[in-house]
Design a protein around this motif. Structure first.
Motif, mmCIF file in Angstrom:
data_model
loop_
_atom_site.group_PDB
_atom_site.id
_atom_site.type_symbol
_atom_site.label_atom_id
_atom_site.label_comp_id
_atom_site.label_asym_id
_atom_site.label_seq_id
_atom_site.Cartn_x
_atom_site.Cartn_y
_atom_site.Cartn_z
ATOM 1 N N ARG A 21 -10.595 9.753 25.680
ATOM 2 C CA ARG A 21 -9.520 10.754 25.748
ATOM 3 C C ARG A 21 -8.166 10.090 25.955
ATOM 4 O O ARG A 21 -7.190 10.428 25.281
ATOM 5 C CB ARG A 21 -9.798 11.746 26.878
ATOM 6 C CG ARG A 21 -8.740 12.847 26.978
ATOM 7 C CD ARG A 21 -8.935 13.693 28.202
ATOM 8 N NE ARG A 21 -8.666 12.871 29.383
ATOM 9 C CZ ARG A 21 -9.226 13.042 30.564
ATOM 10 N NH1 ARG A 21 -10.100 13.989 30.763
ATOM 11 N NH2 ARG A 21 -8.927 12.257 31.569
ATOM 12 N N THR A 25 -5.389 10.041 23.060
ATOM 13 C CA THR A 25 -4.087 10.652 23.340
ATOM 14 C C THR A 25 -2.970 9.690 22.940
ATOM 15 O O THR A 25 -2.030 10.080 22.240
ATOM 16 C CB THR A 25 -3.963 11.025 24.832
ATOM 17 O OG1 THR A 25 -4.969 11.976 25.160
ATOM 18 C CG2 THR A 25 -2.590 11.592 25.149
ATOM 19 N N TRP A 34 0.683 14.384 18.766
ATOM 20 C CA TRP A 34 0.141 14.780 20.060
ATOM 21 C C TRP A 34 0.670 16.141 20.507
ATOM 22 O O TRP A 34 -0.059 16.950 21.066
ATOM 23 C CB TRP A 34 0.406 13.727 21.130
ATOM 24 C CG TRP A 34 -0.028 14.202 22.484
ATOM 25 C CD1 TRP A 34 0.767 14.441 23.557
ATOM 26 C CD2 TRP A 34 -1.348 14.563 22.884
ATOM 27 N NE1 TRP A 34 0.012 14.917 24.613
ATOM 28 C CE2 TRP A 34 -1.295 15.000 24.216
ATOM 29 C CE3 TRP A 34 -2.586 14.561 22.243
ATOM 30 C CZ2 TRP A 34 -2.404 15.424 24.928
ATOM 31 C CZ3 TRP A 34 -3.708 14.989 22.952
ATOM 32 C CH2 TRP A 34 -3.612 15.415 24.275
ATOM 33 N N SER A 38 -1.922 18.903 21.702
ATOM 34 C CA SER A 38 -1.872 19.343 23.101
ATOM 35 C C SER A 38 -1.492 20.813 23.238
ATOM 36 O O SER A 38 -1.626 21.382 24.309
ATOM 37 C CB SER A 38 -0.866 18.487 23.877
ATOM 38 O OG SER A 38 0.454 18.785 23.457
ATOM 39 N N VAL A 86 -6.370 21.413 17.455
ATOM 40 C CA VAL A 86 -6.266 22.000 18.798
ATOM 41 C C VAL A 86 -7.634 22.465 19.283
ATOM 42 O O VAL A 86 -8.044 22.177 20.414
ATOM 43 C CB VAL A 86 -5.237 23.162 18.814
ATOM 44 C CG1 VAL A 86 -5.184 23.822 20.179
ATOM 45 C CG2 VAL A 86 -3.859 22.664 18.398
ATOM 46 N N TRP A 89 -9.963 19.407 19.965
ATOM 47 C CA TRP A 89 -9.639 18.749 21.232
ATOM 48 C C TRP A 89 -10.205 19.555 22.404
ATOM 49 O O TRP A 89 -10.815 19.011 23.320
ATOM 50 C CB TRP A 89 -8.125 18.586 21.351
ATOM 51 C CG TRP A 89 -7.716 17.668 22.457
ATOM 52 C CD1 TRP A 89 -7.250 18.032 23.683
ATOM 53 C CD2 TRP A 89 -7.750 16.245 22.441
ATOM 54 N NE1 TRP A 89 -6.976 16.917 24.437
ATOM 55 C CE2 TRP A 89 -7.278 15.799 23.697
ATOM 56 C CE3 TRP A 89 -8.127 15.293 21.493
ATOM 57 C CZ2 TRP A 89 -7.181 14.462 24.023
ATOM 58 C CZ3 TRP A 89 -8.032 13.958 21.828
ATOM 59 C CH2 TRP A 89 -7.562 13.546 23.080
ATOM 60 N N LYS A 93 -13.310 18.503 25.005
ATOM 61 C CA LYS A 93 -13.080 18.536 26.455
ATOM 62 C C LYS A 93 -14.136 19.402 27.126
ATOM 63 O O LYS A 93 -14.716 19.012 28.141
ATOM 64 C CB LYS A 93 -11.686 19.080 26.752
ATOM 65 C CG LYS A 93 -11.374 19.161 28.220
ATOM 66 C CD LYS A 93 -9.977 19.699 28.464
ATOM 67 C CE LYS A 93 -9.689 19.775 29.951
ATOM 68 N NZ LYS A 93 -8.339 20.310 30.206
#
Length: 108
Positions: A21, A25, A34, A38, A86, A89, A93
């Motif tokens: 991660r 990033t 990013w 994010s 998006v 990601w 997570k």
């Protein structure tokens, strides 16, 4: 000359999410996508065609970079959302970041 379009760190596997991660990033920051991944850079209205196409292309670029940085065993987690950086990601997570209860549930 080295190829800077590919990450120079290990692909995501079952054991390295925290390290991946951070590396990913930083990599996405160098690719200037990013903010999109994010969620800081929201999608513009589709009616703003030129701006929307640029955002969409950056989204696809970020999604491609993320997908390319996954081991085959991890690609199942983003199946069906490969074009949405998006959501990819967030899903990774959700899968890899454990939600650990605090010490309040610790038996003594």
């Amino acid at each position: 000359m080295s190829d800077t379009s590919k990450p120079l760190f290990p692909c995501l596997n079952e054991h390295n999410y925290k390290r991946w991660r951070g590396d990913m990033t930083a990599f996405l920051m160098t690719k200037q996508v990013w903010g999109l991944v994010s969620g800081a850079d929201k999608a513009p209205a589709v009616t703003e065609i030129k701006v929307y196409k640029e955002w969409r292309d950056n989204n696809w670029s970020a999604a491609g970079h993320i997908y390319a940085a996954l081991e085959d065993s991890q690609k199942i987690h983003v199946s069906g959302i490969e074009t949405d950086s998006v959501r990819m990601w967030a899903k990774l997570k959700e899968v890899h970041q454990q939600k650990i209860s605090g010490t309040r549930f610790k038996c003594i």
